[in-house]
Design a protein around this motif. Structure first.
Motif, PDB file in Angstrom:
ATOM      1  N   ASP A  87      62.182  33.389  49.409  1.00  0.00           N
ATOM      2  CA  ASP A  87      61.541  34.600  50.211  1.00  0.00           C
ATOM      3  C   ASP A  87      60.179  35.205  49.594  1.00  0.00           C
ATOM      4  O   ASP A  87      60.358  36.171  48.818  1.00  0.00           O
ATOM      5  CB  ASP A  87      62.480  35.535  50.661  1.00  0.00           C
ATOM      6  N   MET A  88      58.937  34.755  49.713  1.00  0.00           N
ATOM      7  CA  MET A  88      57.894  34.897  48.978  1.00  0.00           C
ATOM      8  C   MET A  88      57.676  36.568  49.031  1.00  0.00           C
ATOM      9  O   MET A  88      57.204  37.160  48.187  1.00  0.00           O
ATOM     10  CB  MET A  88      56.848  34.131  49.535  1.00  0.00           C
ATOM     11  N   GLU A  89      57.768  37.175  50.243  1.00  0.00           N
ATOM     12  CA  GLU A  89      57.435  38.422  50.541  1.00  0.00           C
ATOM     13  C   GLU A  89      58.201  39.417  49.864  1.00  0.00           C
ATOM     14  O   GLU A  89      57.731  40.421  49.200  1.00  0.00           O
ATOM     15  CB  GLU A  89      57.458  38.717  51.977  1.00  0.00           C
ATOM     16  N   ALA A  90      59.651  39.254  49.824  1.00  0.00           N
ATOM     17  CA  ALA A  90      60.598  39.840  49.007  1.00  0.00           C
ATOM     18  C   ALA A  90      60.459  39.840  47.552  1.00  0.00           C
ATOM     19  O   ALA A  90      60.467  40.862  46.825  1.00  0.00           O
ATOM     20  CB  ALA A  90      61.939  39.321  49.444  1.00  0.00           C
ATOM     21  N   ILE A  91      59.969  38.624  46.902  1.00  0.00           N
ATOM     22  CA  ILE A  91      59.819  38.525  45.468  1.00  0.00           C
ATOM     23  C   ILE A  91      58.419  39.369  45.236  1.00  0.00           C
ATOM     24  O   ILE A  91      58.345  39.910  44.206  1.00  0.00           O
ATOM     25  CB  ILE A  91      59.405  37.120  45.153  1.00  0.00           C
ATOM     26  N   LEU A  92      57.471  39.216  45.976  1.00  0.00           N
ATOM     27  CA  LEU A  92      56.273  39.806  45.508  1.00  0.00           C
ATOM     28  C   LEU A  92      56.333  41.367  45.730  1.00  0.00           C
ATOM     29  O   LEU A  92      55.962  42.115  44.994  1.00  0.00           O
ATOM     30  CB  LEU A  92      55.208  39.380  46.611  1.00  0.00           C
ATOM     31  N   ALA A  93      57.190  41.786  46.703  1.00  0.00           N
ATOM     32  CA  ALA A  93      57.507  43.337  46.654  1.00  0.00           C
ATOM     33  C   ALA A  93      58.240  43.632  45.567  1.00  0.00           C
ATOM     34  O   ALA A  93      58.108  44.791  44.909  1.00  0.00           O
ATOM     35  CB  ALA A  93      58.274  43.661  47.972  1.00  0.00           C
ATOM     36  N   TYR A 107      58.427  42.156  42.629  1.00  0.00           N
ATOM     37  CA  TYR A 107      57.675  41.903  41.441  1.00  0.00           C
ATOM     38  C   TYR A 107      55.914  42.346  41.762  1.00  0.00           C
ATOM     39  O   TYR A 107      55.216  41.168  41.893  1.00  0.00           O
ATOM     40  CB  TYR A 107      57.747  40.649  40.688  1.00  0.00           C
ATOM     41  N   PRO A 108      55.444  43.352  41.749  1.00  0.00           N
ATOM     42  CA  PRO A 108      54.224  43.542  42.274  1.00  0.00           C
ATOM     43  C   PRO A 108      53.022  42.841  41.524  1.00  0.00           C
ATOM     44  O   PRO A 108      51.756  42.954  42.082  1.00  0.00           O
ATOM     45  CB  PRO A 108      54.069  45.141  42.352  1.00  0.00           C
ATOM     46  N   ARG A 109      53.315  42.821  40.137  1.00  0.00           N
ATOM     47  CA  ARG A 109      52.006  42.337  39.229  1.00  0.00           C
ATOM     48  C   ARG A 109      51.911  40.877  39.504  1.00  0.00           C
ATOM     49  O   ARG A 109      50.898  40.423  39.026  1.00  0.00           O
ATOM     50  CB  ARG A 109      52.469  42.745  37.768  1.00  0.00           C
ATOM     51  N   TRP A 110      52.776  40.326  40.081  1.00  0.00           N
ATOM     52  CA  TRP A 110      52.498  38.928  40.395  1.00  0.00           C
ATOM     53  C   TRP A 110      51.947  38.531  41.500  1.00  0.00           C
ATOM     54  O   TRP A 110      52.155  39.103  42.706  1.00  0.00           O
ATOM     55  CB  TRP A 110      53.998  37.909  40.272  1.00  0.00           C
ATOM     56  N   THR A 111      51.270  37.003  41.794  1.00  0.00           N
ATOM     57  CA  THR A 111      50.853  36.686  43.049  1.00  0.00           C
ATOM     58  C   THR A 111      51.668  35.655  43.411  1.00  0.00           C
ATOM     59  O   THR A 111      52.576  35.089  42.601  1.00  0.00           O
ATOM     60  CB  THR A 111      49.418  36.372  42.853  1.00  0.00           C
ATOM     61  N   ALA A 112      51.423  35.064  44.705  1.00  0.00           N
ATOM     62  CA  ALA A 112      52.191  33.742  44.989  1.00  0.00           C
ATOM     63  C   ALA A 112      51.843  32.536  44.192  1.00  0.00           C
ATOM     64  O   ALA A 112      52.710  31.907  44.185  1.00  0.00           O
ATOM     65  CB  ALA A 112      51.544  33.484  46.462  1.00  0.00           C
ATOM     66  N   ASP A 113      50.486  32.660  43.741  1.00  0.00           N
ATOM     67  CA  ASP A 113      50.527  31.382  42.594  1.00  0.00           C
ATOM     68  C   ASP A 113      51.401  31.541  41.292  1.00  0.00           C
ATOM     69  O   ASP A 113      51.744  30.561  40.914  1.00  0.00           O
ATOM     70  CB  ASP A 113      48.861  31.740  42.185  1.00  0.00           C
ATOM     71  N   ASP A 114      51.487  32.923  40.917  1.00  0.00           N
ATOM     72  CA  ASP A 114      52.317  33.072  39.731  1.00  0.00           C
ATOM     73  C   ASP A 114      53.809  32.455  40.130  1.00  0.00           C
ATOM     74  O   ASP A 114      54.534  31.819  39.475  1.00  0.00           O
ATOM     75  CB  ASP A 114      52.441  34.614  39.394  1.00  0.00           C
ATOM     76  N   ILE A 115      54.287  32.841  41.177  1.00  0.00           N
ATOM     77  CA  ILE A 115      55.492  32.206  41.782  1.00  0.00           C
ATOM     78  C   ILE A 115      55.825  30.868  41.788  1.00  0.00           C
ATOM     79  O   ILE A 115      56.604  30.266  41.260  1.00  0.00           O
ATOM     80  CB  ILE A 115      55.986  33.022  42.953  1.00  0.00           C
ATOM     81  N   GLN A 116      54.637  30.091  42.210  1.00  0.00           N
ATOM     82  CA  GLN A 116      54.687  28.894  42.066  1.00  0.00           C
ATOM     83  C   GLN A 116      54.572  28.295  40.782  1.00  0.00           C
ATOM     84  O   GLN A 116      55.318  27.168  40.759  1.00  0.00           O
ATOM     85  CB  GLN A 116      53.538  28.244  43.083  1.00  0.00           C
ATOM     86  N   ASP A 117      54.175  28.901  39.978  1.00  0.00           N
ATOM     87  CA  ASP A 117      53.955  28.498  38.611  1.00  0.00           C
ATOM     88  C   ASP A 117      55.434  28.557  37.944  1.00  0.00           C
ATOM     89  O   ASP A 117      55.871  27.700  37.099  1.00  0.00           O
ATOM     90  CB  ASP A 117      53.004  29.125  37.628  1.00  0.00           C
TER      91      ASP A 117
END
Length: 201
Positions: free
Chosen positions: A68-74, A76-86
């Motif tokens: 759940d990309m939205e939940a993760i980005l909420a 961990y606010p310093r990260w972007t979607a690209d960071d999560i993919q990495d």
């Protein structure tokens, strides 16, 4: 001359049923519950364990695949979607069988390949600190939490004892994971020609 058999010899069919499951007339006895022997109980327990383990693996794999990309980005606010993919790519580096969990043996194997010199006892301590749900495996959410804690800017108000305690809480493992994520980011930003020149494929 010997005796000539006038009827065909038929071998009894192979069966995995117990003789006690059938009446002398050949009908199956349904109401009689067969008692299991010790071997059968051990086998049933083993397969029950495998089924439970398989259910955990399926759950972890689904959690990894359906992030759940939205939940993760909420969270961990310093990260972007690209960071999560990495970080997903980095997680898969530590999870060679792709079951959605990094078990202790997988962790040790990858750390050995990366040249980490920590002892097995130290690795076990770090692993247990990261494995919050005590499932004997680090799932993707626990992996992200580890990276988040390690990549957090240091608080200047913490005294040196607290800082040392935080560093001891798995930072060595986290630092290694973080470096791997940064490497994945750098590789992703290279063009195909640059990747070929670096010998990446």
């Amino acid at each position: 001359m010997g005796n000539i058999i006038s009827f065909p010899v038929v071998n009894p069919p192979i069966t995995f049923e117990m003789d006690t499951d059938f009446a002398p007339t050949g009908e199956r006895i349904v109401e009689k519950k067969r008692r299991t022997n010790r071997f059968e109980r051990i086998t049933e327990d083993f397969f029950q364990y495998l089924l439970e383990e398989r259910a955990e693996i399926i759950k972890a794999k689904q959690k990894f695949l359906e992030v759940d990309m939205e939940a993760i980005l909420a969270r961990y606010p310093r990260w972007t979607a690209d960071d999560i993919q990495d970080y997903k790519t980095q997680f898969q580096t530590f999870d060679p069988n792709l079951d959605g969990l990094i078990d202790f043996n997988e962790l040790c194997s990858v750390l050995d390949e990366l040249g980490d010199k920590t002892t097995t006892a130290t690795r076990r301590k770090y692993f247990d600190q990261v494995d919050v749900d005590r499932s004997n495996g680090i799932d993707f959410e626990e992996f992200l939490e580890l990276i988040w804690v390690v990549s957090k800017p240091k608080d200047p108000e913490l005294d040196s004892d607290e800082e040392a305690e935080n560093e001891e809480a798995g930072n060595q493992l986290g630092e290694l994971c973080l470096k791997g994520g940064e490497t994945a980011q750098r590789v992703r930003r290279l063009s195909v020609v640059q990747q070929m020149q670096q010998g990446l494929f």
